[in-house]
Scaffold this motif. Sequence first.
Motif, PDB file in Angstrom:
ATOM      1  N   VAL A  27       5.361 112.718  14.440  1.00 37.53           N
ATOM      2  CA  VAL A  27       4.831 111.870  15.507  1.00 37.53           C
ATOM      3  C   VAL A  27       5.660 110.596  15.622  1.00 37.53           C
ATOM      4  O   VAL A  27       6.008 110.159  16.737  1.00 37.53           O
ATOM      5  CB  VAL A  27       3.348 111.538  15.242  1.00 37.53           C
ATOM      6  CG1 VAL A  27       2.862 110.469  16.223  1.00 37.53           C
ATOM      7  CG2 VAL A  27       2.493 112.790  15.362  1.00 37.53           C
ATOM      8  N   GLU A  30       8.747 111.072  17.435  1.00 36.97           N
ATOM      9  CA  GLU A  30       8.489 111.582  18.785  1.00 36.97           C
ATOM     10  C   GLU A  30       8.912 113.041  18.944  1.00 36.97           C
ATOM     11  O   GLU A  30       9.333 113.480  20.014  1.00 36.97           O
ATOM     12  CB  GLU A  30       9.166 110.698  19.838  1.00 36.97           C
ATOM     13  CG  GLU A  30       8.666 109.267  19.819  1.00 36.97           C
ATOM     14  CD  GLU A  30       9.264 108.421  20.926  1.00 36.97           C
ATOM     15  OE1 GLU A  30      10.256 108.853  21.559  1.00 36.97           O
ATOM     16  OE2 GLU A  30       8.735 107.320  21.164  1.00 36.97           O
ATOM     17  N   VAL A  32       6.614 115.317  18.332  1.00 35.99           N
ATOM     18  CA  VAL A  32       5.363 115.868  18.831  1.00 35.99           C
ATOM     19  C   VAL A  32       4.436 114.690  19.086  1.00 35.99           C
ATOM     20  O   VAL A  32       4.536 113.655  18.413  1.00 35.99           O
ATOM     21  CB  VAL A  32       4.747 116.855  17.800  1.00 35.99           C
ATOM     22  CG1 VAL A  32       4.381 116.141  16.501  1.00 35.99           C
ATOM     23  CG2 VAL A  32       3.562 117.598  18.371  1.00 35.99           C
ATOM     24  N   ASP A  33       3.572 114.803  20.090  1.00 39.55           N
ATOM     25  CA  ASP A  33       2.641 113.703  20.347  1.00 39.55           C
ATOM     26  C   ASP A  33       1.456 113.799  19.398  1.00 39.55           C
ATOM     27  O   ASP A  33       1.156 114.857  18.824  1.00 39.55           O
ATOM     28  CB  ASP A  33       2.186 113.712  21.804  1.00 39.55           C
ATOM     29  CG  ASP A  33       1.404 114.953  22.178  1.00 39.55           C
ATOM     30  OD1 ASP A  33       0.208 115.026  21.849  1.00 39.55           O
ATOM     31  OD2 ASP A  33       1.997 115.876  22.779  1.00 39.55           O
ATOM     32  N   ALA A  34       0.776 112.690  19.214  1.00 37.52           N
ATOM     33  CA  ALA A  34      -0.296 112.599  18.217  1.00 37.52           C
ATOM     34  C   ALA A  34      -1.436 113.561  18.517  1.00 37.52           C
ATOM     35  O   ALA A  34      -2.016 114.161  17.605  1.00 37.52           O
ATOM     36  CB  ALA A  34      -0.811 111.165  18.154  1.00 37.52           C
ATOM     37  N   GLU A  35      -1.786 113.731  19.795  1.00 36.36           N
ATOM     38  CA  GLU A  35      -2.885 114.633  20.151  1.00 36.36           C
ATOM     39  C   GLU A  35      -2.545 116.076  19.794  1.00 36.36           C
ATOM     40  O   GLU A  35      -3.371 116.804  19.229  1.00 36.36           O
ATOM     41  CB  GLU A  35      -3.194 114.525  21.644  1.00 36.36           C
ATOM     42  CG  GLU A  35      -4.343 115.422  22.081  1.00 36.36           C
ATOM     43  CD  GLU A  35      -4.632 115.315  23.571  1.00 36.36           C
ATOM     44  OE1 GLU A  35      -5.499 116.072  24.060  1.00 36.36           O
ATOM     45  OE2 GLU A  35      -3.977 114.495  24.262  1.00 36.36           O
ATOM     46  N   THR A  36      -1.321 116.494  20.104  1.00 37.36           N
ATOM     47  CA  THR A  36      -0.906 117.861  19.778  1.00 37.36           C
ATOM     48  C   THR A  36      -0.849 118.060  18.272  1.00 37.36           C
ATOM     49  O   THR A  36      -1.270 119.101  17.756  1.00 37.36           O
ATOM     50  CB  THR A  36       0.470 118.162  20.392  1.00 37.36           C
ATOM     51  OG1 THR A  36       0.389 118.040  21.815  1.00 37.36           O
ATOM     52  CG2 THR A  36       0.930 119.573  20.041  1.00 37.36           C
ATOM     53  N   TRP A 153       8.227 121.776  16.235  1.00 43.65           N
ATOM     54  CA  TRP A 153       6.944 121.137  16.522  1.00 43.65           C
ATOM     55  C   TRP A 153       6.479 121.339  17.957  1.00 43.65           C
ATOM     56  O   TRP A 153       5.273 121.430  18.211  1.00 43.65           O
ATOM     57  CB  TRP A 153       7.020 119.638  16.238  1.00 43.65           C
ATOM     58  CG  TRP A 153       7.041 119.277  14.784  1.00 43.65           C
ATOM     59  CD1 TRP A 153       8.135 118.942  14.026  1.00 43.65           C
ATOM     60  CD2 TRP A 153       5.924 119.220  13.886  1.00 43.65           C
ATOM     61  NE1 TRP A 153       7.771 118.685  12.729  1.00 43.65           N
ATOM     62  CE2 TRP A 153       6.421 118.839  12.611  1.00 43.65           C
ATOM     63  CE3 TRP A 153       4.558 119.434  14.031  1.00 43.65           C
ATOM     64  CZ2 TRP A 153       5.590 118.681  11.499  1.00 43.65           C
ATOM     65  CZ3 TRP A 153       3.729 119.274  12.928  1.00 43.65           C
ATOM     66  CH2 TRP A 153       4.236 118.901  11.681  1.00 43.65           C
ATOM     67  N   SER A 154       7.394 121.407  18.895  1.00 45.44           N
ATOM     68  CA  SER A 154       7.007 121.394  20.308  1.00 45.44           C
ATOM     69  C   SER A 154       7.617 122.513  21.128  1.00 45.44           C
ATOM     70  O   SER A 154       7.550 122.482  22.362  1.00 45.44           O
ATOM     71  CB  SER A 154       7.389 120.038  20.943  1.00 45.44           C
ATOM     72  OG  SER A 154       6.753 118.968  20.271  1.00 45.44           O
TER      73      SER A 154
END
Length: 364
Positions: A27, A30, A32-36, A153-154
């Motif tokens: 996170v 950056e 991955v975003d915190a919500e994901t 992560w994304s």
Amino acid sequence: MRLPSPLGISAPSVWLPAGRQSSEEAVARELVDAETAEELGYDRLPVADLAPPEMAVEAGRHALATAGVDAAAVGLVMHAWIHYQGHDLWSPAHFVADGIGARDAVPVGVQQVCNGGAAAVELAAARLFVEPELGHALITTADAFVEPGFDRWSGDYGIAYGDGATALVLHHLPRTESETGTTPGTTPGTGAGAAGATGGGRPADLVLHALSTVAAPSLERMHRGDDPFSPAARSLGPRVDIRRTKKAFLQAEGMEAFTGASAAALRSAVGDCLAAAGDVALRYVVAPRLGRKTVDLAYAPELTKLTGAELLRPGADTGHLGAGDAAASLADLHSRRLLGPGEYALVVSAGAGFTWSCLLVSGT
């Protein structure tokens, strides 16, 4: 399918690299975003410093040494993976066989995406019954989801990918002079694998009783999307982009096309495996190492309703291990001593295509 007689699983093992990347670090960077990250539910992911086949060799050597099996006694080496193994037009299965010293074994590569490890167990089991003289089968998996070609992560929805390898030894169990093997519901120690057994196999850490596999080929487009067929890997972009293909499928077919087919196939796989096993009481059912929200929505309700067993959610410290989820779950059941003699667990595996497999095992 119910096996003609149970098979032994010895030294189910996970080999993970020393490097780790925590969700907090991902996170902060950056990635991955915190919500994901919260929805994924992974604490950290292992990050490789070896090529996948090199990790598979390490896992395979450890499994053979732990099981006390000489590499010369291995007649079949099956290696499964989902992502690039380090060379073009090359067989990583042969590298693994040579690396562990099983130079008389037949190496076979299994490419059934994330269900590859479970598929390899099923294929090896069939081969062991057709060729009893085969000896032992070593099954390995390995993947590394590293930059620049993969965004661990994304790069996908509902899953983050960890690097690592797995291995297990599949083999016939010992036979007593008066018995041909255990059946589900028989307490280990009274049939195959019993103390004082004679010939025909070796004791095991877990006993494999039944397997089932169900596919939904209509869902293959989830990982193809609207992309044209291309002449080489990553011709359409510098990274594997599973989000792009899934988004295209869902826009064209709708979410229900996936959720309906997925739920039906999962129910069928679980039902087939339990029916093949007969009347057994499950202590655990083990979900694939997918993100927490994905397991909550797609697996937990169905598996709890179908089995009534306690649901295990492994993978917080590994992430999704590509083709290795099923073997890693078997390793957890053994290393954590979760199954006593005569206690059963159902290990669930899933992979793109889509395919679902279930493995019914008991403790010894």
